[in-house]
Every structure is written in C-alpha cells, then in structure tokens.
Scaffold this motif. Structure first.
Motif, PDB file in Angstrom:
ATOM      1  N   GLU A 160       4.817  55.459  12.008  1.00  0.00           N
ATOM      2  CA  GLU A 160       6.070  55.257  11.305  1.00  0.00           C
ATOM      3  C   GLU A 160       6.852  54.090  11.902  1.00  0.00           C
ATOM      4  OE1 GLU A 160       8.732  58.556  11.456  1.00  0.00           O
ATOM      5  OE2 GLU A 160      10.317  57.339  10.539  1.00  0.00           O
ATOM      6  N   ILE A 161       6.782  54.004  13.225  1.00  0.00           N
ATOM      7  CA  ILE A 161       7.593  53.018  13.924  1.00  0.00           C
ATOM      8  C   ILE A 161       6.958  51.632  13.930  1.00  0.00           C
ATOM      9  CG2 ILE A 161       7.060  52.719  16.399  1.00  0.00           C
ATOM     10  CD1 ILE A 161      10.200  54.197  14.730  1.00  0.00           C
ATOM     11  N   HIS A 162       5.688  51.577  13.663  1.00  0.00           N
ATOM     12  CA  HIS A 162       5.003  50.293  13.655  1.00  0.00           C
ATOM     13  C   HIS A 162       5.628  49.385  12.595  1.00  0.00           C
ATOM     14  CE1 HIS A 162       1.725  47.385  12.743  1.00  0.00           C
ATOM     15  NE2 HIS A 162       1.527  47.488  14.041  1.00  0.00           N
ATOM     16  N   ALA A 163       5.653  48.089  12.897  1.00  0.00           N
ATOM     17  CA  ALA A 163       6.164  47.135  11.923  1.00  0.00           C
ATOM     18  C   ALA A 163       5.005  46.299  11.428  1.00  0.00           C
ATOM     19  CB  ALA A 163       7.229  46.246  12.570  1.00  0.00           C
ATOM     20  N   GLY A 177      -5.674  58.260  17.543  1.00  0.00           N
ATOM     21  CA  GLY A 177      -5.892  57.983  18.954  1.00  0.00           C
ATOM     22  C   GLY A 177      -6.372  56.567  19.198  1.00  0.00           C
ATOM     23  N   ILE A 199      -3.959  52.745  18.339  1.00  0.00           N
ATOM     24  CA  ILE A 199      -3.175  51.914  19.244  1.00  0.00           C
ATOM     25  C   ILE A 199      -4.060  50.818  19.839  1.00  0.00           C
ATOM     26  CG2 ILE A 199      -3.526  53.541  21.159  1.00  0.00           C
ATOM     27  CD1 ILE A 199      -0.725  52.670  22.115  1.00  0.00           C
ATOM     28  N   ILE A 241      -4.533  48.120  17.177  1.00  0.00           N
ATOM     29  CA  ILE A 241      -3.340  47.286  17.064  1.00  0.00           C
ATOM     30  C   ILE A 241      -3.297  46.272  18.200  1.00  0.00           C
ATOM     31  CG2 ILE A 241      -0.827  47.328  17.234  1.00  0.00           C
ATOM     32  CD1 ILE A 241      -0.948  50.080  15.797  1.00  0.00           C
ATOM     33  N   ARG A 242      -3.620  46.762  19.379  1.00  0.00           N
ATOM     34  CA  ARG A 242      -3.645  45.882  20.544  1.00  0.00           C
ATOM     35  C   ARG A 242      -4.639  44.736  20.334  1.00  0.00           C
ATOM     36  NH1 ARG A 242      -5.007  49.565  25.266  1.00  0.00           N
ATOM     37  NH2 ARG A 242      -3.162  50.851  24.952  1.00  0.00           N
ATOM     38  N   ARG A 302      17.269  50.126  12.558  1.00  0.00           N
ATOM     39  CA  ARG A 302      16.672  49.410  11.428  1.00  0.00           C
ATOM     40  C   ARG A 302      17.523  49.529  10.178  1.00  0.00           C
ATOM     41  NH1 ARG A 302      10.263  50.640  11.772  1.00  0.00           N
ATOM     42  NH2 ARG A 302       9.921  49.443  13.682  1.00  0.00           N
ATOM     43  N   ILE A 356      12.721  57.472  18.579  1.00  0.00           N
ATOM     44  CA  ILE A 356      12.266  57.124  17.238  1.00  0.00           C
ATOM     45  C   ILE A 356      13.436  57.188  16.255  1.00  0.00           C
ATOM     46  CG2 ILE A 356      11.462  59.496  16.811  1.00  0.00           C
ATOM     47  CD1 ILE A 356       9.284  58.188  15.037  1.00  0.00           C
ATOM     48  N   GLY A 364      -0.185  70.308  17.955  1.00  0.00           N
ATOM     49  CA  GLY A 364       0.516  70.899  16.829  1.00  0.00           C
ATOM     50  C   GLY A 364      -0.171  72.164  16.347  1.00  0.00           C
ATOM     51  N   ARG A 408      -3.436  42.236  17.779  1.00  0.00           N
ATOM     52  CA  ARG A 408      -2.392  41.369  18.335  1.00  0.00           C
ATOM     53  C   ARG A 408      -2.976  40.289  19.218  1.00  0.00           C
ATOM     54  NH1 ARG A 408       2.515  45.398  19.970  1.00  0.00           N
ATOM     55  NH2 ARG A 408       3.061  45.941  17.808  1.00  0.00           N
ATOM     56  N   ALA A 451      -7.571  55.265  23.234  1.00  0.00           N
ATOM     57  CA  ALA A 451      -7.069  53.961  22.828  1.00  0.00           C
ATOM     58  C   ALA A 451      -7.954  52.859  23.406  1.00  0.00           C
ATOM     59  CB  ALA A 451      -5.633  53.789  23.306  1.00  0.00           C
ATOM     60  N   GLU A 496       4.181  59.379  15.211  1.00  0.00           N
ATOM     61  CA  GLU A 496       5.419  58.605  15.277  1.00  0.00           C
ATOM     62  C   GLU A 496       5.105  57.120  15.301  1.00  0.00           C
ATOM     63  OE1 GLU A 496       7.437  59.869  18.771  1.00  0.00           O
ATOM     64  OE2 GLU A 496       8.359  61.565  17.730  1.00  0.00           O
ATOM     65  N   LEU A 497       4.039  56.831  16.021  1.00  0.00           N
ATOM     66  CA  LEU A 497       3.594  55.451  16.149  1.00  0.00           C
ATOM     67  C   LEU A 497       3.402  54.796  14.785  1.00  0.00           C
ATOM     68  CD1 LEU A 497       0.808  54.630  18.648  1.00  0.00           C
ATOM     69  CD2 LEU A 497       0.710  53.633  16.373  1.00  0.00           C
TER      70      LEU A 497
END
Lengths: 349, 349
Positions: B290-293, B258, B261, B264-265, A268, A261, B88, B268, B233, B287-288
């Motif tokens: 944050e990293i998603h565009a 959870g 994802i 998103i699938r 980026r 990440i 966590g 798409r 998911a 993290e997902l």
DNA sequence: GTGAAAGCGCTAACAC
DNA sequence: GTGTTAGCGCTTTCAC
C-alpha cells in the motif's frame, strides 16, 4: 470431553506396563530406560527397546508431568500475536526455549487486563513452568498481585511493574532522545510524536526522551504535538491528520512502526512531500521503512534479541543457580539515518 | 527437574482432598462442584465454595487431563512464527480455539521435515487434542505416515497431502490466473514470477495459474522466467536481479509478498521505474504494497479467515458429529488493481 | 444426593 | 541392577 475421533478408532496407546510385560521386566526398569537413567544392564535395555518398538510405545507426558510436577511448558502472553513487533521476539523466545526442551503456549490478551487475568489463572491450572508476558496496563494492581500468587518464574517483556520481577526491555528512552535531538539539531522546533500509550514502558520512555531532548536544547514543548494511543494504522492516520492539518503544524513527526503507515497516508492526502514538507522517523524498523521512497530514518532495535534475552532469563530461573534479586535487561536501540529527514522549510515555520 | 524457584518458596498448592476435608465433605462432592455437575445440594456447594476460597484452591489441569484423557490443547506448526503471512492465520485460529476453551501451543518447523517429525512426536507424547499445521515438503512420505499414527484430528493449512485429511487453502490458482491474464491483456508477453517452492500447494497452484493463463492467451511460455524458491527478500533480490539484468528481460513481474521487497530493491538498483519499465504484482497484500509508490496491484486474500476456517474444521472434529470424509475448504483470493501495472514499452520488447 | 474406592500412566524410594 | 510399591491430583463408577 467427547472426542469421537479417537473413540471411533477404538484405539488405546501402549502403556509402560504393557512394555514391561512384553519385555519381561519390571515397570521401574522400563522407566529407567525411557528416562535414560544409568544402571540398566545393556541386555535388558535392548529387550525393553525392542518391546517399545514393537508396541509403538510413546511415553505419556501428562502422566509424567503429574508425577514430576514439571510440564516443560512456558506460557507467553502478548497483546497481539500478529503484530510484527512481537512476532520477532516471540519467535526467538520460542526457538531458545525449544532448545532447552520447553514448549511454548501462546495467547493474545488483546490488551485487556481482564483477559490477562483469565489467562494467568488458566496457566496456573495447567501448572506451566514459567511465563513471558507483556502487561496491558501497568497501573492495574491486579496483575502484579496475581503474578505473585502464580509462584512461577515470570519475565516481563517491554514492561515495568512495581514488584521484584525479571524483565527485558529496549532502551526506548535513548532511542527517542537521539531521534529528537537529531531533529532539533537540523533545525526543527515543532516535532510531533504519535506512539503507544504511556500506560506501558515504551510509550513512557519515548515521552521521557522527547521531553529531555527538548529540555536539553532549550526548545519549548507543545504538549498538543504528542499523542499516545492505540498502535493501529487507523489511529496513526487520524492523529496525524489532526496534527498536520491544524494551524502551526509540526515540521517533523515520529511514529511507531504500526502507526507510521497511517502518518504516511495522512501526509500524502495532505499533499506533503517527505522530507521537504515533513521529516519522518519511525520507532521500529520494518520492510515498509526500507521500501518507502525516500527510505525512512528509524530508531532500530533487534526484536529477536529481546525474545532471546527473555528466554535466557527464564531458563536461568528454571535451571540455574538460585537468584535472590530480579534482573532487568536493557537492550540498546540505535538511530539509523536514512533519507526521510531534512531541515524544515522556512516557508512552513 | 530442578526448579528452585518454587522449591525455595516451600509452597504446595491445595488439593481437592484438602478442600474436601476443610468443607467436611467427600472428594467426589468437591469434584462435582468444581465441574459444575448437577446434583449437589446448594448448602453443600456453598460449604465447598467457601473452603476452596479459603485455601485458594486451583484445580490441577494436569491431573484432570490424565484422568479424562483430554488436554484441551491444540498444536500448531508453521515454518516461521514471525512470517506475517502465517501470523494472521495463527492469530485468528488461536482466538477461535480460545473461545472453545482450547489453548494453542505454537512451534516453528523452520521448513525442516526432520523438525516437523520431532514436533509431531512431542505433540503425541503430550496428548494434544488436535493439530493445525503446514507441511514443509509435501512429497516426503514420513509426514503423512506419522500424521496417521497420531490418531488425532489434523487440519492442514495451505497444503495438500495424498491422504484423507481436512485442509484449508487459499485459491492461489485463480488468483495467479487472473493476475497473469490481466498482464497479458494489457500487452505483456514476457512475465516473470518469483514465488515459493512448488514442493507445497501455493507455489504449485500459482505455477498452474501462470501456465493456464498463458495457454488460454496462446502466449508462449518461457520457463526461464519463473523461479520457485525460498521466500526471503534476499532470495527475491537475487532472483529478480538475474531475470531483469539478462537479455530479453520480463516486462512484468509477480512475486510473493516476502520476495517482493527484494524485487523492488533489484528494480531500483537497475534503475527501472515502476510501472513504466516494469509492472509489478504481489501475491499477498501487506502494508508495504500500500505504501509503495506507486501502490502495488496485488492478489489478496484474508489471512485471518484462513485461520478461522482451520480452527472451525478442527473444532467440528473435536466436538461435532462424526464425519467420515475429509473436508477441504478453498478460500477465494482476488486481484486488486492499484497502480503498479502498465502496458509494456515498445522500446523494451 | 453423597461417600468410598479404583485407577488414569508414570516416577522414585526402598528393598533385595 | 532390578523389582515392588506408593502415590502425584483428579474423575467416575458403584453402592447407599
């Protein structure tokens, strides 16, 4: 200990003695019923069962443990419970152990050898029946020494120690080798790698795979392109920034799932497009890898399988036939091609 | 139990009695030294310490527990250890408990009430000092009943039960309310939501936030747009597919981390672009997200804080002053705006 | 300040 | 088959 919660309730649970008295049988008979030992007349068993019901009797596992010297408890030490890479393995091990009637106590070492030693002492005091653990620094001789003195079965998770000891590990060497070879095959000559410390097996094996793949392809190795350190995203980001913004930067990068990440963030912020400007391969498949656009090519292995294997090894020590030699289980990893790799652009070489 | 590992070593650890004999003192004196009780002459203490060293004496915690009725062990039950949302909190709780000298035993209920009941019985046998748990189905009366009979301090994690019991929860109501209100404000009128079951607090509170926000905005509610089920998911994907491919589909969707994802699938595969064709908000930041565009707008809360609060509540029961009433801790959640939301396109309404 | 002894709740070896 | 008893390793009165 001051536990005013129970104290205030002035509550005492029934003992086996009270059950015996109420049922009008002896202590031993109740014990036999509780432990499902043979040879108890069914009429007696019924009376005992009734008395147990009546008194809401619950056997005291502490007393049983003291008497039998078995606690039916397995210790587990990992650096960080919340790390998804461990979570899968720990969860699978816990399930497998549960089925064999064991309970797991889980603690985090936070990658500190001192903490590990403390935990090991604690586990020894508590007379745990066995142990599954990672080791923070394989080079520290105090851990193997204490492991010996524990006199309990131990299974190492993704670690190697210079003593006879059962261990389960993923084949990170082959995984890394295939990943690098693939990148070299499609034309990359400068491949960066950010992964965990070489103080532990996975980092070392990946480094070995990296080296061997380069050797086999007769591609020179630039040591400055690899970094082995903490597995946080922050570290990944810093390391990646350093590598990618230097002159003559790598055209491809491998990184552990934890650091990936950070690598993506760095790429980026530098305006690099994947895979046009930078090819990416992750060690460890996570949701993040799948959801990334484009989906990341990864070196994948089954975390749950690792945990199951560790539990299996431990259980075989606990109740199987005696085994002289340590067993080492090596689990496969595979390269899964998705869409984050492409030949390097001539303009960037 | 057959443990031929230790048996074969024909090894017996030293007892307090042996230490006493070697040091030439009484049992009681050794015990006083071990437990750092006052009133031991320093010359004696030294002799005892030497003898302990000599024999590599390690106190037997099982025997101590039998005698003192304290195990210094806390049980923890969650549906799934590997779920990052629990990991966590569990990890933070473990750290906090460790510092207070407690050890944590961790088990997964796999969302089964039957399993929970079994685990509770096991914990009772083992005389654990306290318990932190989620409850699979709040409506099942057997769990609160057994919880009572446990006679040990319990802290509920993200759950509510109709009994006096300490609990820690996140304010999912406010989080959901703000998220929905935001979507309504920017023009959405058909908002889908896929989240966890209403059998438990978080799902119920989100549903309440959803409803209230619609009410306050005088926007009609279409029940067919919300789905409460498993948090995988796979489920998210199926549910999202159903919602998005129907006629008159939602222009915005909320989903638990959870299920996101899967959403998103589905988006798409239906060729929907975020946020142009579909606005997205995740419950829980990963993290997902944050990293998603583009990076996902999320309702965020601090998982570790939840675990710390639970541990704190438990510790206060264990060693603090007696408390009559149950304490409920409600932790905040916040809406973090990123780039996955936009006004709906007129063409799609 | 230290020692002797009882007993936490249970299992297992041994008598009957 | 069932009862009796010793003792797992420790803490904690209670005398001294």
């Amino acid at each position: 200990m001051v536990n005013d919660f129970t104290a205030a309730e002035t509550f005492r649970r029934a003992t086996i003695r009270e059950v015996a008295r109420l049922a009008g049988v002896s202590l031993g008979t109740v014990s036999r019923v509780v432990n499902d030992k043979s040879s108890v007349r069914s009429s007696m068993r019924a009376r005992v069962l009734t008395a147990m019901e009546e008194l809401s009797y619950v056997p005291d596992a502490v007393a049983q443990s003291l008497r039998t010297q078995a606690t039916w408890t397995i210790g587990c030490i990992v650096s960080d419970i919340a790390n998804p890479l461990f979570a899968g393995a720990v969860s699978a091990a816990e399930s497998a152990l549960n089925e064999a009637r064991y309970t797991m106590v889980l603690t985090a070492s936070h990658d500190s050898t001192e903490r590990e030693l403390q935990i090991l002492t604690l586990f020894q005091r508590r007379r745990l029946d066995g142990l599954i653990m990672t080791v923070a620094r394989e080079s520290d001789p105090r851990v193997p020494t204490q492991l010996r003195s524990l006199k309990m079965p131990v299974v190492l998770l993704e670690r190697a120690l210079p003593i006879e000891i059962d261990a389960v590990a993923t084949d990170h060497y082959t995984g890394a080798y295939h990943a690098i070879r693939y990148l070299l095959t499609i034309g990359h000559r400068r491949i960066g790698m950010i992964t965990v410390t070489t103080e532990a097996l996975p980092g070392r094996e990946r480094a070995r795979g990296y080296r061997q793949a380069h050797l086999d392809a007769a591609c020179p190795i630039d040591e400055s392109l690899t970094a082995h350190h903490g597995l946080s995203a922050e570290y990944g980001s810093i390391a990646a920034h350093g590598l990618l913004s230097g002159r003559n930067p790598p055209t491809a990068m491998l990184a552990g799932a934890g650091q990936m990440i950070g690598v993506i963030r760095a790429a980026r912020s530098l305006g690099l497009e994947v895979p046009r400007d930078l090819s990416l391969i992750s060690f460890g498949d996570t949701e993040l890898c799948e959801i990334h656009a484009p989906p990341l090519t990864v070196v994948r292995w089954d975390h749950r399988h690792t945990g199951q294997a560790a539990a299996g090894l431990l259980l075989s020590r606990l109740s199987g036939p005696r085994r002289e030699h340590a067993l080492k289980v090596l689990l496969p990893s595979e390269l899964v091609l998705r869409h984050s790799c492409a030949p390097p652009q001539a303009s960037r070489t």
